[in-house]
Design a protein around this motif. Structure first.
Motif, PDB file in Angstrom:
ATOM      1  N   PHE A  81      75.038  22.762 -19.107  1.00 55.52           N
ATOM      2  CA  PHE A  81      75.251  23.160 -17.712  1.00 55.52           C
ATOM      3  C   PHE A  81      75.250  21.993 -16.744  1.00 55.52           C
ATOM      4  O   PHE A  81      75.779  22.107 -15.643  1.00 55.52           O
ATOM      5  CB  PHE A  81      74.297  24.255 -17.258  1.00 55.52           C
ATOM      6  CG  PHE A  81      72.894  24.110 -17.715  1.00 55.52           C
ATOM      7  CD1 PHE A  81      72.393  24.928 -18.708  1.00 55.52           C
ATOM      8  CD2 PHE A  81      72.064  23.160 -17.148  1.00 55.52           C
ATOM      9  CE1 PHE A  81      71.088  24.802 -19.129  1.00 55.52           C
ATOM     10  CE2 PHE A  81      70.758  23.043 -17.551  1.00 55.52           C
ATOM     11  CZ  PHE A  81      70.269  23.864 -18.559  1.00 55.52           C
ATOM     12  N   ALA A  83      78.743  21.214 -16.956  1.00 55.59           N
ATOM     13  CA  ALA A  83      79.483  22.250 -16.243  1.00 55.59           C
ATOM     14  C   ALA A  83      79.474  21.976 -14.748  1.00 55.59           C
ATOM     15  O   ALA A  83      80.491  22.091 -14.065  1.00 55.59           O
ATOM     16  CB  ALA A  83      78.875  23.617 -16.533  1.00 55.59           C
ATOM     17  N   LEU A  84      78.316  21.607 -14.245  1.00 59.48           N
ATOM     18  CA  LEU A  84      78.198  21.373 -12.806  1.00 59.48           C
ATOM     19  C   LEU A  84      79.057  20.186 -12.380  1.00 59.48           C
ATOM     20  O   LEU A  84      79.762  20.236 -11.376  1.00 59.48           O
ATOM     21  CB  LEU A  84      76.734  21.104 -12.451  1.00 59.48           C
ATOM     22  CG  LEU A  84      76.449  20.861 -10.970  1.00 59.48           C
ATOM     23  CD1 LEU A  84      76.930  22.045 -10.147  1.00 59.48           C
ATOM     24  CD2 LEU A  84      74.960  20.635 -10.750  1.00 59.48           C
ATOM     25  N   THR A  91      82.602  25.214 -18.221  1.00 60.81           N
ATOM     26  CA  THR A  91      81.341  25.807 -18.659  1.00 60.81           C
ATOM     27  C   THR A  91      81.162  25.762 -20.178  1.00 60.81           C
ATOM     28  O   THR A  91      80.062  25.907 -20.686  1.00 60.81           O
ATOM     29  CB  THR A  91      81.262  27.281 -18.246  1.00 60.81           C
ATOM     30  OG1 THR A  91      82.261  28.006 -18.976  1.00 60.81           O
ATOM     31  CG2 THR A  91      81.504  27.432 -16.766  1.00 60.81           C
ATOM     32  N   GLY A  92      82.257  25.615 -20.890  1.00 60.25           N
ATOM     33  CA  GLY A  92      82.169  25.623 -22.346  1.00 60.25           C
ATOM     34  C   GLY A  92      81.920  27.003 -22.917  1.00 60.25           C
ATOM     35  O   GLY A  92      81.496  27.146 -24.053  1.00 60.25           O
ATOM     36  N   ALA A  93      82.183  28.018 -22.116  1.00 57.41           N
ATOM     37  CA  ALA A  93      81.958  29.386 -22.596  1.00 57.41           C
ATOM     38  C   ALA A  93      83.186  30.249 -22.355  1.00 57.41           C
ATOM     39  O   ALA A  93      83.938  30.041 -21.405  1.00 57.41           O
ATOM     40  CB  ALA A  93      80.750  29.985 -21.900  1.00 57.41           C
ATOM     41  N   ASP A 104      81.017  28.682 -26.425  1.00 54.23           N
ATOM     42  CA  ASP A 104      80.089  29.782 -26.573  1.00 54.23           C
ATOM     43  C   ASP A 104      80.815  31.080 -26.257  1.00 54.23           C
ATOM     44  O   ASP A 104      81.768  31.088 -25.482  1.00 54.23           O
ATOM     45  CB  ASP A 104      78.917  29.635 -25.596  1.00 54.23           C
ATOM     46  CG  ASP A 104      77.859  28.701 -26.139  1.00 54.23           C
ATOM     47  OD1 ASP A 104      78.003  28.235 -27.285  1.00 54.23           O
ATOM     48  OD2 ASP A 104      76.882  28.435 -25.426  1.00 54.23           O
ATOM     49  N   LEU A 105      80.334  32.148 -26.843  1.00 52.65           N
ATOM     50  CA  LEU A 105      80.936  33.448 -26.568  1.00 52.65           C
ATOM     51  C   LEU A 105      79.938  34.271 -25.767  1.00 52.65           C
ATOM     52  O   LEU A 105      78.856  34.604 -26.271  1.00 52.65           O
ATOM     53  CB  LEU A 105      81.260  34.129 -27.894  1.00 52.65           C
ATOM     54  CG  LEU A 105      82.025  35.450 -27.892  1.00 52.65           C
ATOM     55  CD1 LEU A 105      82.444  35.768 -29.309  1.00 52.65           C
ATOM     56  CD2 LEU A 105      81.230  36.592 -27.325  1.00 52.65           C
ATOM     57  N   ILE A 106      80.275  34.560 -24.537  1.00 52.35           N
ATOM     58  CA  ILE A 106      79.395  35.410 -23.733  1.00 52.35           C
ATOM     59  C   ILE A 106      79.960  36.818 -23.745  1.00 52.35           C
ATOM     60  O   ILE A 106      81.115  37.040 -23.402  1.00 52.35           O
ATOM     61  CB  ILE A 106      79.280  34.898 -22.284  1.00 52.35           C
ATOM     62  CG1 ILE A 106      78.780  33.444 -22.299  1.00 52.35           C
ATOM     63  CG2 ILE A 106      78.333  35.769 -21.487  1.00 52.35           C
ATOM     64  CD1 ILE A 106      78.420  32.914 -20.947  1.00 52.35           C
ATOM     65  N   LEU A 107      79.135  37.733 -24.208  1.00 50.48           N
ATOM     66  CA  LEU A 107      79.610  39.093 -24.404  1.00 50.48           C
ATOM     67  C   LEU A 107      79.171  39.977 -23.252  1.00 50.48           C
ATOM     68  O   LEU A 107      77.975  40.140 -23.005  1.00 50.48           O
ATOM     69  CB  LEU A 107      79.041  39.626 -25.724  1.00 50.48           C
ATOM     70  CG  LEU A 107      79.507  41.005 -26.164  1.00 50.48           C
ATOM     71  CD1 LEU A 107      81.016  41.035 -26.328  1.00 50.48           C
ATOM     72  CD2 LEU A 107      78.816  41.393 -27.465  1.00 50.48           C
ATOM     73  N   ASN A 127      81.807  37.605  -7.770  1.00 50.09           N
ATOM     74  CA  ASN A 127      82.617  36.599  -8.443  1.00 50.09           C
ATOM     75  C   ASN A 127      81.834  35.825  -9.506  1.00 50.09           C
ATOM     76  O   ASN A 127      82.258  34.774  -9.947  1.00 50.09           O
ATOM     77  CB  ASN A 127      83.195  35.624  -7.420  1.00 50.09           C
ATOM     78  CG  ASN A 127      84.515  36.134  -6.878  1.00 50.09           C
ATOM     79  OD1 ASN A 127      85.026  37.144  -7.357  1.00 50.09           O
ATOM     80  ND2 ASN A 127      85.077  35.449  -5.908  1.00 50.09           N
ATOM     81  N   ALA A 128      80.716  36.380  -9.902  1.00 48.12           N
ATOM     82  CA  ALA A 128      79.834  35.676 -10.815  1.00 48.12           C
ATOM     83  C   ALA A 128      80.548  35.197 -12.074  1.00 48.12           C
ATOM     84  O   ALA A 128      80.382  34.065 -12.511  1.00 48.12           O
ATOM     85  CB  ALA A 128      78.667  36.576 -11.204  1.00 48.12           C
ATOM     86  N   SER A 162      82.415  31.787 -12.369  1.00 47.00           N
ATOM     87  CA  SER A 162      81.770  30.490 -12.498  1.00 47.00           C
ATOM     88  C   SER A 162      81.058  30.329 -13.831  1.00 47.00           C
ATOM     89  O   SER A 162      80.508  29.282 -14.126  1.00 47.00           O
ATOM     90  CB  SER A 162      80.762  30.307 -11.366  1.00 47.00           C
ATOM     91  OG  SER A 162      79.624  31.119 -11.605  1.00 47.00           O
ATOM     92  N   ARG A 163      81.054  31.391 -14.619  1.00 47.83           N
ATOM     93  CA  ARG A 163      80.269  31.343 -15.836  1.00 47.83           C
ATOM     94  C   ARG A 163      81.097  31.033 -17.074  1.00 47.83           C
ATOM     95  O   ARG A 163      80.545  30.679 -18.115  1.00 47.83           O
ATOM     96  CB  ARG A 163      79.559  32.678 -16.031  1.00 47.83           C
ATOM     97  CG  ARG A 163      78.142  32.667 -15.461  1.00 47.83           C
ATOM     98  CD  ARG A 163      77.520  34.000 -15.625  1.00 47.83           C
ATOM     99  NE  ARG A 163      76.120  34.052 -16.003  1.00 47.83           N
ATOM    100  CZ  ARG A 163      75.276  33.073 -16.249  1.00 47.83           C
ATOM    101  NH1 ARG A 163      75.688  31.826 -16.220  1.00 47.83           N
ATOM    102  NH2 ARG A 163      74.020  33.312 -16.571  1.00 47.83           N
TER     103      ARG A 163
END
Lengths: 354, 354
Positions: free
Chosen positions: B62, B65-66, B71-73, B103-106, B123-124, B127-128
């Motif tokens: 992160f 990411a910043l 983000t790599g996700a 990464d996989l965010i489910l 809008n979360a 950015s994720r």
DNA sequence: TTGAAAGCGTTACCAA
DNA sequence: TTGGTAACGCTTTCAA
């Protein structure tokens, strides 16, 4: 940080500084207000909330993570994601995690032990999540020691690791229960369609079930001589049944399958070969898959959903800094009798000859 | 940033600055070397790699990411996570994503439309993740417009949204194919176990399948008068079949189920009521679930794994900045004939009377 | 109860 | 090909 003089001109997403400017307070105050910390005057709180709403501000999670050390994500590590147990477990866990406002990062391993090692050995995981749920994950001693240094909550399901809490069933009792049911029906020649030694990622639950079966057999003065090792799913069940039929001169009178999916696969092959279940061969599984009631499979029931919910609750407690009162949470199992088990027939098998 | 004079004393994880100090180069150079950027001398590269290895350094995702905006996700949004289609899709997607080091965010929604709205409106999400895969997700026009401003790759499966690429099957053709098969066998009285209007999150595939069925019926000069609406899973199938049996004076000669899981549920209830499939009632599903071969369910096959793999490949292409040559990727379907469909019987039903 | 300012660990720009 | 340094957007002291 410089705040644009005219916030409405901002081309990109508003930052916390925009909100601060808009509300006429400092950045720090906005941060506090947004996280519901104490020591924020009600009037200030209201002003901040209004500004947030007007601007449509959403905090950047990874900026917060960098500054605050919390990622807002929970990781789940599982050997597979689509097999019955894991799919249902994730499904039970996911809403609880979502409602607690954590993201769920899913680390599926495609059954690969090597991918697991890579994931754990690079300390990458440690910085990406606030807590970890391990589903049937074996750990080497080195890994376990290293993971203790990570210092955040870890909860496991299935395979447990000190000192972390574990939710599980008694696999040995499961195997024993299945076997005893068959013995009680009069079966003596029983085969176990077991998990594969090479599929290292579920090896212990399988080992325990096998142990339970062996114990039950031993108590009846019998040996478990027929063990077929195969993958932990339907295709594995089919392969195993096929090998059983091809390499044996006689058929066992009953089959215990590692899990219901394995049982389904086996039943399919038995039928293809003109064998009837349970008239020619009895079959019992472990799980109580939804399909089992349709197929009429006798099985040992476990409640995955309950296990997932419990594991998630424990994890959320730990994340809130609360303690849990035990390290082992054993969930009940029970026999579900349906139509796939019957007493062995005494006469010769008709309809099947090698 | 201050670099500890004695890096080996560092109590916490090493940072990029530790690596730089160890390798005797600047932070910037380490960053470049680690990301394989051009303009790094081979010798420098080697020194950096050695230092990384010695220190066991892992970049903080992160922080990257910043600073870097990536983000790599990858996010996956799906109405459910454990139902057949989604579970298998995720399973196919996940290894490709993992190998590409994302990464996989489910984001599972537990079938809740409201949770979907909340997820998209704040809008979360934007950015994720670096990219998004939408599985059977309906979007309002407002949402679609807003999501276009997010400016990262979006790929959908099932329900498509301009201008993003979509992987799908022709649901209308699927419904038609199923119905035509029944008509060809001589069925005239056909019921459709349809999805529920209230389960908004899969409404279109269901709508299309229903349309296909109606068209096929119309071409045969018939009306689809029997439509039972229910949840898109096994339990839904059971409920629907139960209602069909309870509220009808006559039984249809054939049933089309929204999907195989629905069909399984229906078959279970039919059997409970002493009805045989296909002798008393024919049943056809859509999917080709693994269990269908065991149950002997005739069905319209679709290849989820292929759809998942394709969707993931498209997404990874887009993430690499490459273009894709189409926006609609339609995958084939086909009839799989098994044992659950037979011509209607001419005589009265025996064994079932209301 | 609030504000100013110093980080958090990385990337990106500009010079050298 | 490299290094210095200013961001990135937030949290967290410490003072006021």
């Amino acid at each position: 940080m410089a705040v644009p003089s005219d916030a409405s001109t901002a081309s990109h997403s508003p930052t916390i500084d925009h909100v601060a400017a808009r509300a006429g307070v400092s950045t720090a105050t906005v941060s506090r207000a947004l996280r519901g910390l104490a020591n924020v005057a009600p009037r200030t709180q209201a002003k901040v909330e209004a500004a947030v709403k007007e601007l449509g501000y959403v905090p950047l999670s990874f900026a917060a993570a960098l500054a605050g050390g919390k990622t807002g994500a929970i990781g789940i590590v599982a050997p597979w994601t689509s097999r019955w147990f894991t799919a249902h477990l994730i499904n039970a866990v996911e809403p609880l995690i979502g409602e607690a406002n954590y993201d769920l990062i899913l680390y599926g391993l495609g059954g690969s032990n090597e991918r697991l090692r890579r994931l754990l050995n690079r300390n990458a995981l440690a910085s990406r999540v606030d807590a970890l749920m391990l589903i049937n994950i074996p750990l080497t001693e080195d890994e376990r020691v290293q993971m203790k240094t990570w210092g955040f909550p870890i909860v496991s399901v299935g395979m447990g690791h000190t000192p972390w809490p574990n939710v599980e069933i008694d696999d040995e009792a499961g195997g024993r229960l299945a076997c005893e049911h068959l013995l009680l029906q009069g079966h003596r020649d029983i085969a176990y369609l077991s998990g594969d030694r090479n599929e290292e990622l579920a090896i212990w639950s399988n080992h325990d079930r096998e142990t339970g079966i062996k114990e039950a057999m031993a108590e009846a003065g019998l040996d478990l001589t027929r063990v077929i090792r195969t993958a932990y799913d339907m295709r594995g069940g089919s392969d195993a049944a096929r090998r059983l039929l091809e390499h044996s001169d006689t058929l066992p009178t009953a089959i215990i399958a590692y899990c219901d999916e394995t049982a389904f696969g086996a039943i399919g092959v038995l039928r293809e070969h003109g064998l009837r279940v349970p008239e020619d061969v009895s079959v019992i599984g472990i799980d109580d898959h939804e399909m089992s009631s349709i197929v009429g499979l006798t099985t040992i029931r476990q409640d995955v959903r309950a296990q997932g919910t419990l594991a998630a609750q424990i994890m959320l407690r730990l994340l809130r800094g609360e303690s849990v009162d035990a390290s082992n949470f054993q969930q009940p199992i029970g026999l579900v009798e349906r139509a796939s088990v019957a007493p062995p027939r005494e006469h010769e098998l008709t309809g099947w000859r090698r």
